[in-house]
Design an enzyme around this catalytic site. Structure first.
Site, short mmCIF file in Angstrom:
data_model
loop_
_atom_site.label_atom_id
_atom_site.label_comp_id
_atom_site.label_asym_id
_atom_site.label_seq_id
_atom_site.Cartn_x
_atom_site.Cartn_y
_atom_site.Cartn_z
CB SER A 1 -14.06 -26.08 -1.10
OG SER A 1 -13.71 -27.29 -1.60
CG ASP B 1 -6.82 -24.40 -4.70
OD1 ASP B 1 -7.44 -25.39 -4.94
OD2 ASP B 1 -7.01 -23.93 -3.49
CG HIS C 1 -10.73 -26.05 -4.55
ND1 HIS C 1 -9.38 -25.94 -3.83
CD2 HIS C 1 -11.32 -26.68 -4.06
CE1 HIS C 1 -10.03 -26.49 -2.43
NE2 HIS C 1 -11.21 -26.80 -2.64
#
Ligand SMILES: *[C@@H]1O[C@H](CO)[C@@H](O)[C@H](O)[C@H]1NC(C)=O
Ligand SMILES: *[C@@H]1O[C@H](CO)[C@@H](O)[C@H](O)[C@H]1NC(C)=O
Ligand SMILES: *[C@@H]1O[C@H](CO)[C@@H](O)[C@H](O)[C@H]1NC(C)=O
Ligand SMILES: *[C@@H]1O[C@H](CO)[C@@H](O)[C@H](O)[C@H]1NC(C)=O
Length: 373
Positions: free
Chosen positions: A47, A339, A342
């Site tokens: 991610s 979040d 991240h």
């Protein structure tokens, strides 16, 4: 939910989004990718680098995905794009700087991949799924699977060995970040000492992947290291209750969990040095994430950050970023974490700026160089 399940859920969601980091010139070992012109970028990772594959993969597997909702993307795109951030990732800043299109997600884009393809998917691991206990996650999207996707795409880009060497010789390859999900998925079921034992397998898999890409014609590589897991809000929340004394009194981070990333990064740099010896024509740059994040944690004001160990989006309790009634900070640009694990666009931008000093090709520097000849 049992404590274990809840823990797994937090880790997974935390890992749903993965993003990125950069290269301090100090960690480059005298190597740099400068003055080269790139026509395309090919990227593998999780991610920290995923520019839009996770919505496809999560939908296919029936897994809810907060990343597809607002406020993801609010800072730069004005809509969710599948990136695990409020805005651009490191790879976006680098593409923009190099004058290459934002790298299209290979599973979600219906067009030409001649200017590059991004195989990174949020929650991806380095090691294949068989290494992990049976469960919904991790998904079958490991580094090895992403390489297979690359190999399926390759015939649409070039054919003969010479043609592929020419084509991929003008490409910049990002291999990683990889490792965070291998380790974070293991936190609920393995001790730090047990995790340390499989770090060499993770590094071996990354090294083999780079080797394979060189055989396909790749010549320029950026290989990001691990983040300091012990400074990420979900890991602090999960483990500091058990032993508040484990928190570093200066940084507020968990040293034990940071030691995994330090060990990983050390072994990774040794492996890259070996690859350089074997492939003198390839340029392989190590890109530091760990040091940058530590610097932001230790000196927030230098970066205009007001709060570095609290997330900007998500909570209270079990609410995820994007849930109704979840918390959203006023100024994402004053935060390090977006979040769970991240980073914000603001943090990625700082890291990208630094990495770019090692990957620099800009018309301005090219002009300077041509004047000096
Ligand atoms: C992809 O593009 C082609 C033509 O450009 C179109 O026919 C096809 O329906 C598109 N597929 C998707 C999934 O959007
Ligand atoms: C994972 O995906 C790859 C490539 O798509 C496939 O070859 C493999 O069989 C899959 N493995 C599992 C365990 O599903
Ligand atoms: C706590 O963090 C600081 C800053 O990163 C570091 O210098 C120090 O060694 C750490 N303390 C311990 C006990 O690990
Ligand atoms: C490295 O580059 C040189 C000069 O272009 C070439 O002669 C040599 O064959 C290359 N070596 C390998 C291992 O590709």
């Amino acid at each position: 939910m049992s404590k274990l399940l809840r823990t797994v859920a937090i880790l997974l969601l935390g890992n749903l989004g993965w993003t990125w980091a950069l290269i301090p010139s100090s960690s480059l070992g005298g190597l740099s990718l400068s003055a080269r012109r790139y026509d395309s970028i090919f990227s593998f990772g999780d991610s920290l680098a995923d520019t839009g594959n996770n919505p496809v993969v999560f939908a296919e597997n029936g897994i809810p995905n907060p990343v597809t909702r607002t406020p993801y993307g609010c800072t730069s795109f004005g809509r969710p794009t599948g990136r695990n951030s409020d805005g651009r990732l490191i790879i976006d800043f680098i593409a923009q700087h190099l004058g290459v299109p934002l790298v299209p997600p290979s599973l979600a884009y219906n067009g030409s991949f001649r200017r590059g393809a991004n195989f990174a998917v949020g929650s991806a691991t380095t090691l294949d799924v068989a290494f992990f206990p049976d469960g919904k996650l991790p998904l079958n999207i490991s580094l090895g699977v992403q390489l297979e996707w690359f190999e399926s795409l390759k015939p649409s880009l070039c054919h003969t060995t010479q043609e592929c060497e020419e084509f991929f010789g003008r490409s910049l390859f990002f291999v990683g970040e990889f490792g965070v999900n291998d380790y974070h998925f293991s936190f609920p079921i393995k001790t730090v000492q047990e995790i340390m034992l499989f770090v060499p397998d993770v590094i071996g898999t990354i090294s083999t992947a780079i080797q394979r890409l060189i055989e396909h014609g790749g010549a320029s590589f950026v290989v990001p290291g691990m983040i300091p897991s012990g400074c990420t809000p979900p890991v602090i929340a999960m483990f500091s209750d058990a032993d508040p004394a484990a928190l570093n009194s200066t940084t507020g981070c968990l040293e034990d969990y940071n030691s995994i990333g330090m060990h990983h990064n050390l072994l990774l740099q040794e492996a890259l040095e070996k690859l350089r010896g074997k492939h003198p024509n390839a340029t392989i740059v190590y890109a530091d994430l760990f040091g940058h994040i530590m610097e932001m944690v230790e000196s927030p004001r230098k970066f205009g950050f007001e709060d570095v160990l609290a997330i900007c989006c998500g909570g209270p309790g079990k609410l995820y970023c994007g849930d109704d009634d979840s918390y959203l900070c006023e100024k994402p640009s004053a935060r390090l974490f977006w979040d769970g694990v991240h980073l914000t666009e603001a943090a990625y931008r700082y890291i990208a700026d630094d990495w770019l000093r090692s990957i620099d090709y800009s018309p301005a520097t090219a002009r300077e160089r041509s004047f000096s000849y």
